[in-house]
Write an enzyme that holds these catalytic residues in place. Structure first.
Site, short mmCIF file in Angstrom:
data_model
loop_
_atom_site.label_atom_id
_atom_site.label_comp_id
_atom_site.label_asym_id
_atom_site.label_seq_id
_atom_site.Cartn_x
_atom_site.Cartn_y
_atom_site.Cartn_z
N GLY A 88 -129.84 30.74 27.43
CA GLY A 88 -128.90 29.76 26.89
C GLY A 88 -127.45 30.18 26.85
O GLY A 88 -126.61 29.42 26.37
N TRP A 90 -125.10 30.49 29.20
CA TRP A 90 -124.17 29.64 29.93
C TRP A 90 -123.97 28.30 29.23
O TRP A 90 -122.87 27.75 29.23
CB TRP A 90 -124.66 29.44 31.37
CG TRP A 90 -124.28 30.57 32.28
CD1 TRP A 90 -124.03 31.86 31.93
CD2 TRP A 90 -124.08 30.50 33.69
NE1 TRP A 90 -123.70 32.61 33.03
CE2 TRP A 90 -123.73 31.80 34.13
CE3 TRP A 90 -124.19 29.48 34.63
CZ2 TRP A 90 -123.47 32.10 35.46
CZ3 TRP A 90 -123.93 29.77 35.96
CH2 TRP A 90 -123.57 31.06 36.38
N ASP A 111 -135.01 24.69 31.96
CA ASP A 111 -135.68 25.92 32.36
C ASP A 111 -137.16 25.77 32.05
O ASP A 111 -137.53 25.10 31.09
CB ASP A 111 -135.12 27.13 31.59
CG ASP A 111 -135.32 28.43 32.36
OD1 ASP A 111 -134.31 29.04 32.77
OD2 ASP A 111 -136.49 28.82 32.58
N ASP A 127 -139.84 22.77 34.83
CA ASP A 127 -139.43 23.42 36.07
C ASP A 127 -138.47 22.50 36.82
O ASP A 127 -138.79 21.34 37.08
CB ASP A 127 -140.67 23.70 36.92
CG ASP A 127 -140.39 24.60 38.11
OD1 ASP A 127 -139.21 24.71 38.51
OD2 ASP A 127 -141.35 25.19 38.64
N ASP A 151 -127.76 29.45 37.39
CA ASP A 151 -127.93 30.91 37.36
C ASP A 151 -129.38 31.25 37.71
O ASP A 151 -129.88 32.31 37.34
CB ASP A 151 -127.57 31.45 35.98
CG ASP A 151 -127.19 32.93 36.02
OD1 ASP A 151 -126.75 33.40 37.09
OD2 ASP A 151 -127.34 33.62 35.00
N LYS A 191 -125.67 31.11 41.48
CA LYS A 191 -125.94 32.50 41.82
C LYS A 191 -126.58 32.60 43.20
O LYS A 191 -127.40 31.76 43.59
CB LYS A 191 -126.90 33.12 40.79
CG LYS A 191 -127.32 34.55 41.13
CD LYS A 191 -128.37 35.07 40.18
CE LYS A 191 -127.76 35.42 38.85
NZ LYS A 191 -128.77 36.04 37.94
#
Length: 242
Positions: A88, A90, A111, A127, A151, A191
């Site tokens: 959490g 970000w 997530d 997901d 990320d 990322k």
């Protein structure tokens, strides 16, 4: 928000961390050398210490803070979606910058791991690769986002090229989502792992955004192969996309 990108150079402070360090030393013979090195590095990481001081759930928060301090793509009043949001950090950074409320959150995270509730942030425990996830995100946010963050990274195998390809796949899925939902002028940050396969994705991003950058913030460990792809000023959907 207070500047916190230059944490103290010392190790993790406080009596609690000292006691934990002593326990780690005592158990050194019962854990793998690689695990011991990770624990010692973690305990002496100034970003880990600063995250406790500033109330962030992870040191990764400073990666986003540092990137935003340089490129200033997060601004008050924006709507933000965070992919792979656990634990959490970000979401916390985004919420503090853009502003939000519990009644109408401006930041939505997702997530498959459980994330403890965050004030003024909506969190979906599912997901992102599930077929229903994109629609659920937009429904929860209530509008198209100004910024899509990711990320996400696949669990590492220890084989560099395999890890690179698996994480680039997640980056590509995130980029595809961003291209389909961003408002014109919006931004995308994700990322990636260095390894060559990101070049195709970079080419796609350059077609749809005015500016695209490789970014490695100071909070990203120097030995890590991670980098971030930052795409600014979405040009809007093309006729082919529509």
């Amino acid at each position: 928000m207070k500047k916190t990108t230059k944490p103290p150079t010392g190790g993790y402070g406080g009596s609690g961390s000292h006691e934990l360090y002593q326990r780690v030393k005592k158990k050194a013979g019962t854990i793998k050398a690689s695990s011991r090195r990770w624990l010692e590095r973690h305990l002496n990481d100034p970003y880990v210490h600063q995250s406790k001081v500033d109330g962030y759930r992870s040191r990764a928060a400073y990666k986003l803070i540092e990137i935003n301090e340089r490129y200033k793509f997060l601004k008050k009043g924006q709507k933000v979606i965070d992919l792979g949001a656990a634990p959490g950090g970000w979401c916390q950074v985004a919420e503090r910058i853009v502003g939000s409320s519990n009644e109408k959150p401006s930041v939505v995270g997702i997530d498959y791991l459980h994330v403890d509730p965050l004030p003024r942030v909506a969190m979906l425990e599912m997901d992102f690769l599930h077929a229903d996830a994109p629609q659920k995100l937009i429904e929860t946010l209530g509008t198209k986002p100004d910024v899509v963050l990711s990320d996400m990274a696949a669990p590492t195998t220890g084989h560099r090229q395999t890890d690179h390809l698996r994480t680039i796949y997640l980056c590509e899925v995130a980029a595809d989502f961003a291209l389909s939902v961003l408002k014109p002028g919006g931004h995308f940050l994700a990322k990636a792992f260095q390894g060559g396969a990101e070049n195709t994705l970079l080419a796609i991003l350059k077609q749809h955004f005015k500016k695209v950058y490789h970014v490695k913030p100071p909070a990203s460990r120097s030995e890590s192969v991670e980098l971030y792809l930052l795409a600014l000023e979405f040009k809007g959907k093309t006729k082919i996309q529509e």
